[in-house]
Design a protein around this motif. Sequence first.
Motif, mmCIF file in Angstrom:
data_model
loop_
_atom_site.group_PDB
_atom_site.id
_atom_site.type_symbol
_atom_site.label_atom_id
_atom_site.label_comp_id
_atom_site.label_asym_id
_atom_site.label_seq_id
_atom_site.Cartn_x
_atom_site.Cartn_y
_atom_site.Cartn_z
ATOM 1 N N TRP A 43 0.861 -1.188 0.000
ATOM 2 C CA TRP A 43 0.000 0.000 0.000
ATOM 3 C C TRP A 43 0.899 1.241 0.000
ATOM 4 O O TRP A 43 1.151 1.863 1.017
ATOM 5 C CB TRP A 43 -0.927 -0.035 1.204
ATOM 6 C CG TRP A 43 -2.147 -0.847 0.938
ATOM 7 C CD1 TRP A 43 -3.385 -0.396 0.551
ATOM 8 C CD2 TRP A 43 -2.275 -2.268 1.006
ATOM 9 N NE1 TRP A 43 -4.260 -1.440 0.378
ATOM 10 C CE2 TRP A 43 -3.606 -2.612 0.647
ATOM 11 C CE3 TRP A 43 -1.389 -3.302 1.327
ATOM 12 C CZ2 TRP A 43 -4.073 -3.920 0.612
ATOM 13 C CZ3 TRP A 43 -1.839 -4.607 1.289
ATOM 14 C CH2 TRP A 43 -3.170 -4.904 0.936
ATOM 15 N N SER A 44 1.401 1.587 -1.174
ATOM 16 C CA SER A 44 2.442 2.602 -1.312
ATOM 17 C C SER A 44 1.905 3.949 -1.781
ATOM 18 O O SER A 44 2.670 4.916 -1.874
ATOM 19 C CB SER A 44 3.519 2.115 -2.288
ATOM 20 O OG SER A 44 2.938 1.799 -3.550
ATOM 21 N N VAL A 45 0.598 4.028 -2.071
ATOM 22 C CA VAL A 45 -0.010 5.273 -2.547
ATOM 23 C C VAL A 45 -1.212 5.601 -1.672
ATOM 24 O O VAL A 45 -2.076 4.742 -1.454
ATOM 25 C CB VAL A 45 -0.457 5.151 -4.023
ATOM 26 C CG1 VAL A 45 -1.120 6.447 -4.494
ATOM 27 C CG2 VAL A 45 0.726 4.791 -4.915
ATOM 28 N N ALA A 55 -0.317 6.636 2.800
ATOM 29 C CA ALA A 55 0.116 5.321 2.315
ATOM 30 C C ALA A 55 0.531 4.483 3.516
ATOM 31 O O ALA A 55 1.380 4.905 4.308
ATOM 32 C CB ALA A 55 1.286 5.477 1.351
#
Length: 204
Positions: free
Chosen positions: A158-160, A175
Motif C-alpha cells: 500500500w504505497s499510494v 500510504a
Amino acid sequence: MNVLTEEEINSGYRLLFDGETLNGWAATKHPDGWLVQGGNIVCKGESNGYLYTVDQFENFIIHLEYKAASKTNSGIFFRWSDLQDPVNTGLEMQILDTYDQEKMSRNSSGALYDLVAPSSNTVRQAGEWNQIRITCDNNQIELMLNGVVVVEADIDQWSVAGKNPDGTDNKFKYAWRDLPRSGHIGLQDHGGYVEFRNIKMISL
C-alpha cells in the motif's frame, strides 16, 4: 477467564485486560461508554469513540474474543499511531454483523477494513462469541477469525495514499507503507453493543 495458562506465561504472553478493571486502557472520549462486567469489557454502544491501550506495540500476536449484538458495527484497531486520528493511522479488523452475507467485501466481518476482504465468511451469528488472532510481523499482517486465516497482507504494497495495490480506491489519506509500525491497540465504539474478553498478546 482472562487468565494465562502456564504454557502461555512461559512463552511470554501477557494479559492486556485483567478481567476486573480497565487498568492500562484509556478512552478517547465518552469513557462512561465502557465498563467491566462479568469479566468482560463492555462497550455499551450508546455513544462513539475508542478504548485503547496506553502501551504501544509493534510486532506481536494478539488474541481476543468478542460477541456483538445484532447489526453492531465495531472494530479492533492496531498499530494505531496518532490518537487524534484513529481511522487514518490505525489498521482495523472489521467487526460487523455479516453472518448472512454471501459475497465478502472489504467491510465484511474479518476484513482488514477497506483494504482486504476476508477470504471466507467465518463470523458467527450475533450474540455468539468469536475468536480473533491478529499477527503483525514487520510488513506482514495476518488476521484469523474463528480458527480460519481470512486475511494475509503485505502492508508495504500500500504505497499510494487512497489506493489499494489493485488500483481501487480506499478511504485513507496516507500510504500505509509509510506509517509507523508501532501503535496502540484499540476497541471501537461505533454505537453498537459489544463485549470483549481474553485479550492477550505476545511480542515477536
